[in-house]
Design a protein around this motif. Structure first.
Motif, short mmCIF file in Angstrom:
data_model
loop_
_atom_site.label_atom_id
_atom_site.label_comp_id
_atom_site.label_asym_id
_atom_site.label_seq_id
_atom_site.Cartn_x
_atom_site.Cartn_y
_atom_site.Cartn_z
N VAL A 261 -14.69 11.74 -36.15
CA VAL A 261 -13.96 13.01 -36.20
C VAL A 261 -14.09 13.67 -34.84
N SER A 262 -12.98 13.96 -34.19
CA SER A 262 -13.04 14.54 -32.84
C SER A 262 -12.53 15.97 -32.77
N VAL A 263 -11.78 16.42 -33.79
CA VAL A 263 -11.23 17.78 -33.79
C VAL A 263 -11.45 18.39 -35.18
N VAL A 264 -11.95 19.64 -35.19
CA VAL A 264 -12.19 20.35 -36.44
C VAL A 264 -11.70 21.79 -36.27
N SER A 265 -11.04 22.33 -37.28
CA SER A 265 -10.63 23.73 -37.22
C SER A 265 -11.86 24.62 -37.32
N HIS A 266 -11.80 25.77 -36.68
CA HIS A 266 -12.95 26.67 -36.70
C HIS A 266 -13.25 27.15 -38.12
N GLN A 267 -12.21 27.32 -38.90
CA GLN A 267 -12.40 27.76 -40.30
C GLN A 267 -13.21 26.74 -41.08
N ASN A 268 -12.87 25.46 -40.94
CA ASN A 268 -13.62 24.41 -41.63
C ASN A 268 -15.03 24.27 -41.05
N TRP A 269 -15.13 24.45 -39.75
CA TRP A 269 -16.44 24.32 -39.10
C TRP A 269 -17.41 25.37 -39.64
N VAL A 270 -16.94 26.59 -39.80
CA VAL A 270 -17.78 27.67 -40.34
C VAL A 270 -18.23 27.33 -41.75
N LYS A 271 -17.32 26.80 -42.56
CA LYS A 271 -17.68 26.40 -43.92
C LYS A 271 -18.74 25.31 -43.91
N CYS A 272 -18.58 24.33 -43.01
CA CYS A 272 -19.56 23.26 -42.90
C CYS A 272 -20.92 23.81 -42.45
N GLU A 273 -20.90 24.75 -41.52
CA GLU A 273 -22.14 25.35 -41.04
C GLU A 273 -22.87 26.08 -42.16
N GLN A 274 -22.13 26.75 -43.00
CA GLN A 274 -22.74 27.47 -44.12
C GLN A 274 -23.43 26.51 -45.08
N ILE A 275 -22.76 25.40 -45.38
CA ILE A 275 -23.37 24.38 -46.25
C ILE A 275 -24.59 23.79 -45.57
N LEU A 276 -24.47 23.51 -44.26
CA LEU A 276 -25.60 22.93 -43.52
C LEU A 276 -26.81 23.86 -43.55
N ASP A 277 -26.60 25.14 -43.29
CA ASP A 277 -27.72 26.09 -43.28
C ASP A 277 -28.43 26.11 -44.63
#
Length: 544
Positions: free
Chosen positions: A432-448
């Motif tokens: 995966v080389s490109v991610v939308s910021h909206q999805n990235w924030v959601k992923c970060e929340q799950i990661l945290d």
């Protein structure tokens, strides 16, 4: 007559005053350069040694800078101050701030260095560099400015400076008959490669512009929520880089560049926190000899307070000798291999004296110690002993990778990338080389939430060595350990990482069932993979 006499006396007084100002400036200039030269000869280890010398040099340069500000017209008229002289003073002060950062790990010193370097560029102090000597000074200033921008993650400024430096190097080659053409070409090549190696995943905001994530520590560990309670704190770290062929700039490899940021609190956190957040002191070593490693580890242990923890990080190629049967019996498992930390030497000696072996670290286990080995022969460090009963943890990378990922080490090893940015590492193993910021924030929340859950599982796990849990009470060490376990869970769940050698290991081992293979952790990874639209690359929980 009286008026003429008064004017003459006034002129004489002004001339006398100007002479004093010029003399004081030249004296400060000479003294500051002498002090700066002295700093180069100080031992690189031992925190108490450098402080008085740096303080004296900084005080002198501050007076010199103030003098040229207050008396610039007089100094310029007398011919003792040229525009490039001001650039030299500002550059020296920038260097001092950068070295303050290296000595203290306080990121705000990088900001100060950035300010002084920015002033040089914005005011064009080196604009009229019309000699070979000044051209070299200007290029060296640019390389130092670039290092500061790298560490502050100022990507736009970084690209601007790299382009400027490339133009300067080309002009330098065209103007002067030089012998160092290859060296400066190598510098620009290294810089471009280093910069591109840090563009792993493009996070695109709603406005179409790239968004830069933060890599330094942005949260303080909540001991009550993670069931961790310990007075131990990370105070000293030795960071070693020696990966053949890995992208580097100056003495920073990609791995060491990434890892040193993990040992620092984000300045924004320091400003809003009521706690006194102090970054651990770091030694950054590139291809050190074995003697140097021992010296710096010993210096770190000597500086360690009673509640301090020592960390040793090694990113290196493995050393795997082929012994005869008689030698295996003679040397045993403890010298069956290690990691090569310094320049390769032609030697018939086996074991190679310039490699780092598990037993080499044994003397330093007298104090709380955490070791991270990112190497294709990391597994030999499972042969560690905890003979002194102190908290000890060794985290080891996979010793091999599946075919699609065997060339990753050039732009940074995978375990270090997981520690640096777990989401970017997950994107790499899923192409995966490109991610939308909206999805990235959601992923970060799950990661945290997942990292916090991992720490809770560790704190509640009765079969986990409690001395390891003591290390997890530190706000810098805990995220490293949690990200390591997240890496273990992610690679375990990924369909391509099938062999045991493809997975990280540790000493002592973390219980797989209670932590690494825990359903809630694996389910979180699948949730992230769904957001990234790569869930098909992972096993479903029912398939395990």
């Amino acid at each position: 007559m009286g008026d003429n006499a008064d004017n003459t006396m006034s002129d004489a007084t002004e001339d006398s005053s100007a002479v004093v100002i010029v003399d004081e400036f030249q004296s400060l200039q000479q003294k500051s350069e002498e002090l700066f030269e002295e700093l180069k000869h100080l031992p690189q280890f031992g925190q108490r040694i450098w402080q008085p010398y740096f303080g004296k040099a900084f005080s002198t340069f501050t007076k010199l800078w103030k003098s040229q500000q207050e008396h610039r017209p007089i100094l310029e008229e007398s011919g003792v101050l040229q525009k490039w002289d001001i650039g030299n003073i500002a550059s020296r002060i920038g260097q001092l701030y950068y070295h303050f950062y290296l000595k203290t790990s306080k990121v705000n010193y990088l900001d100060e260095a950035f300010q002084f370097y920015s002033v040089i560029k914005s005011r064009g102090y080196y604009k009229d560099a019309d000699s070979k000597e000044l051209a070299v000074k200007k290029m060296r200033y640019y390389t130092r400015f670039i290092v500061v921008c790298l560490l502050l993650d100022k990507k736009a400024k970084l690209q601007e400076l790299i382009q400027d430096l490339s133009v300067l190097v080309n002009n330098y080659h065209e103007t002067y008959e030089i012998e160092d053409k290859k060296e400066w070409n190598a510098v620009t090549t290294e810089l471009k490669a280093f910069s591109s190696s840090n563009c792993i995943v493009r996070i695109i905001g709603d406005d179409g512009k790239p968004v830069n994530p933060t890599y330094r520590c942005t949260q303080i560990l909540d001991a009550e929520r993670t069931v961790m309670s310990s007075n131990l704190q990370l105070k000293e770290a030795v960071v070693i880089g020696n990966c053949t062929g890995q992208v580097k700039f100056s003495d920073l490899t990609v791995d060491t560049f990434r890892f040193l940021q993990l040992l620092e609190y984000d300045p924004s956190l320091c400003k809003r926190s009521k706690q006194d957040l102090t970054n651990p002191h770091k030694y950054i070593l590139y291809k050190p000899t074995f003697n140097q490693i021992c010296t710096y580890l010993s210096a770190g242990i000597q500086e360690l307070p009673i509640d301090g923890v020592m960390l040793c990080y090694v990113s290196s190629i493995g050393y795997m000798p082929t012994y005869k049967p008689s030698q295996i019996e003679e040397f045993g498992l403890h010298f069956s291999g290690g990691v090569r930390t310094g320049p390769a030497e032609r030697t018939k000696a086996m074991p190679d004296p310039q490699c780092l072996y598990p037993l080499d670290l044994l003397p330093f286990t007298r104090r709380p110690l955490m070791v991270i080995i990112d190497s294709d022969n990391s597994v030999v460090f499972k042969n560690m002993y905890n003979v002194f009963g102190q908290p000890l943890l060794v985290l080891m990378s996979p010793s091999s990778y599946p075919q699609p990922f065997q060339g990753l080490s050039k732009e940074g090893n995978l375990l270090t990338l997981f520690l640096y940015s777990p989401l970017e590492a997950l994107c790499v193993i899923c192409s995966v080389s490109v991610v939308s910021h909206q999805n990235w924030v959601k992923c970060e929340q799950i990661l945290d939430r997942t990292l916090e859950k991992i720490l809770q599982l560790c704190g509640n796990c009765h079969s986990l060595d409690m001395r390891v849990c003591q290390l997890m009470g530190d706000s810098l060490l805990a995220p490293l350990i949690a990200k390591f376990l997240f890496c273990s869970s992610t690679l375990y769940l990924h369909q391509v990482f099938k062999e045991p050698a493809h997975l990280p290991t540790s000493f002592p081992e973390f219980p797989s069932k209670e932590i690494i293979h825990h359903p809630s952790i694996l389910a979180s990874i699948l949730s992230i993979s769904s957001l990234l639209e790569v869930r098909s690359l992972f096993y479903e929980l029912n398939d395990l």
